[in-house]
Motif scaffolding. Sequence first.
Motif, mmCIF file in Angstrom:
data_model
loop_
_atom_site.group_PDB
_atom_site.id
_atom_site.type_symbol
_atom_site.label_atom_id
_atom_site.label_comp_id
_atom_site.label_asym_id
_atom_site.label_seq_id
_atom_site.Cartn_x
_atom_site.Cartn_y
_atom_site.Cartn_z
ATOM 1 N N VAL A 53 0.864 -1.171 0.000
ATOM 2 C CA VAL A 53 0.000 0.000 0.000
ATOM 3 C C VAL A 53 0.904 1.226 0.000
ATOM 4 N N GLU A 99 -4.661 3.745 -7.676
ATOM 5 C CA GLU A 99 -6.002 3.764 -7.072
ATOM 6 C C GLU A 99 -5.916 4.120 -5.594
ATOM 7 N N ASP A 100 -7.088 4.412 -5.035
ATOM 8 C CA ASP A 100 -7.223 4.632 -3.602
ATOM 9 C C ASP A 100 -7.445 3.260 -2.954
ATOM 10 N N ASN A 124 4.594 0.898 4.380
ATOM 11 C CA ASN A 124 4.852 2.038 5.255
ATOM 12 C C ASN A 124 3.600 2.887 5.075
ATOM 13 N N PRO A 126 0.251 5.348 5.041
ATOM 14 C CA PRO A 126 -0.085 6.758 5.236
ATOM 15 C C PRO A 126 -0.872 6.867 6.553
HETATM 16 N N1 SAM Z 1 6.389 3.161 0.685
HETATM 17 C C1 SAM Z 1 6.993 4.461 0.550
HETATM 18 C C2 SAM Z 1 8.202 4.540 1.439
HETATM 19 O O1 SAM Z 1 8.254 3.760 2.427
HETATM 20 O O2 SAM Z 1 9.082 5.350 1.215
HETATM 21 C C3 SAM Z 1 6.018 5.591 0.833
HETATM 22 C C4 SAM Z 1 5.311 5.541 2.175
HETATM 23 S S1 SAM Z 1 4.378 6.979 2.553
HETATM 24 C C5 SAM Z 1 4.387 6.912 4.326
HETATM 25 C C6 SAM Z 1 2.683 6.548 2.218
HETATM 26 C C7 SAM Z 1 2.315 6.389 0.761
HETATM 27 O O3 SAM Z 1 0.911 6.051 0.674
HETATM 28 C C8 SAM Z 1 2.480 7.647 -0.096
HETATM 29 O O4 SAM Z 1 3.143 7.326 -1.281
HETATM 30 C C9 SAM Z 1 1.055 8.116 -0.380
HETATM 31 O O5 SAM Z 1 0.905 8.819 -1.589
HETATM 32 C C10 SAM Z 1 0.311 6.786 -0.390
HETATM 33 N N2 SAM Z 1 -1.140 6.895 -0.104
HETATM 34 C C11 SAM Z 1 -1.773 7.793 0.676
HETATM 35 N N3 SAM Z 1 -3.089 7.561 0.709
HETATM 36 C C12 SAM Z 1 -3.317 6.460 -0.059
HETATM 37 C C13 SAM Z 1 -4.492 5.742 -0.449
HETATM 38 N N4 SAM Z 1 -5.704 6.093 0.012
HETATM 39 N N5 SAM Z 1 -4.359 4.687 -1.288
HETATM 40 C C14 SAM Z 1 -3.123 4.332 -1.759
HETATM 41 N N6 SAM Z 1 -1.985 4.983 -1.432
HETATM 42 C C15 SAM Z 1 -2.068 6.034 -0.602
#
Ligand code: SAM
Length: 287
Positions: A53, A99-100, A124, A126
């Motif tokens: 995710v 996608e979300d 990791n 959000p």
């Molecule tokens: N995995 C990467 C890393 O560890 O460096 C990024 C982690 S970051 C904390 C969270 C990621 O989740 C971001 O890329 C963000 O855009 C994505 N994100 C946020 N809301 C989301 C959603 N509803 N569905 C899918 N991805 C989402």
Amino acid sequence: MELYNPSQLKKVIESFGFSFSKSLGQNFLIDKNVLDKIVSASGVSENSCALEVGPGAGVLTRELAVASKSVVAVEIDKSLMPLLDYTLDEFDNVSVVNEDILKIDLQKLIAQNFGNDDVHVVANLPYYITTPIIMKFLEENTGVKSLTVMVQKEVADRMVASPGGKDYGALSLAVQFYTAPKIVVKAEPHCFMPQPKVASVVVHLEVQEKPTAEVKNKEQMFAIIKSAFGQRRKTLLNALSKSPYINIGKDRVLAALSELGFDPNIRGERLSLSDFAKLSDYLEEEK
Ligand code: SAM
């Protein structure tokens, strides 16, 4: 490519003109030790698959691509798509879905991409939607074997909490109903770019073949739990009989508590998962 190296990550990000979005919880991992611990705790292998995710720039995705049979990464941010094309270009076992995660049909996504292979969720997360994401995987009969996720330290403390403590509540019971949770490693703010304000922890949730407690009506049990912790300063008797989530009169709650051998002044935080299951089953039979 060593994306966990801050100067390399910066270079890639700048060359694609990407800017971090606070509202999407974008804090990218830049600590190789934490990264390795996530991958080894996740249980992925050359015979099993990873569902990630929020791949962000792809730092964890790249490690998962090496360690597992195949990876599907679901990312909401369209502006990351060209960047991910570049950072994941060398792997032919990774696909990115723009996608979300909260809106996607998980059963369909898993069936279409992984067939009968074991699937491990690795992320990791959000932080603004940690709990809804975890509960979606657990409640939607997705069949995933485990979830290994970076969350805020406070949330990890609640997931592993036992009855009686200040962290024990509805989240502890929901997570412990479906999984055996374990703390993997702590990650301080300097492990991320940009740095979050809070400390983080990786938890591994091993999904149980059968829920940890047997209960006749799961929805009712969770409505009781929600009521008990919605007003945790109240006694269980008052919280349940005045609950907006269930309709059980004071006399019935009192009778149930006495029948099950609980003090009539007990608070919800003293009850274990199997206590809540017993209480729910008793009230179910009484209906
Ligand atoms: N995995 C990467 C890393 O560890 O460096 C990024 C982690 S970051 C904390 C969270 C990621 O989740 C971001 O890329 C963000 O855009 C994505 N994100 C946020 N809301 C989301 C959603 N509803 N569905 C899918 N991805 C989402």
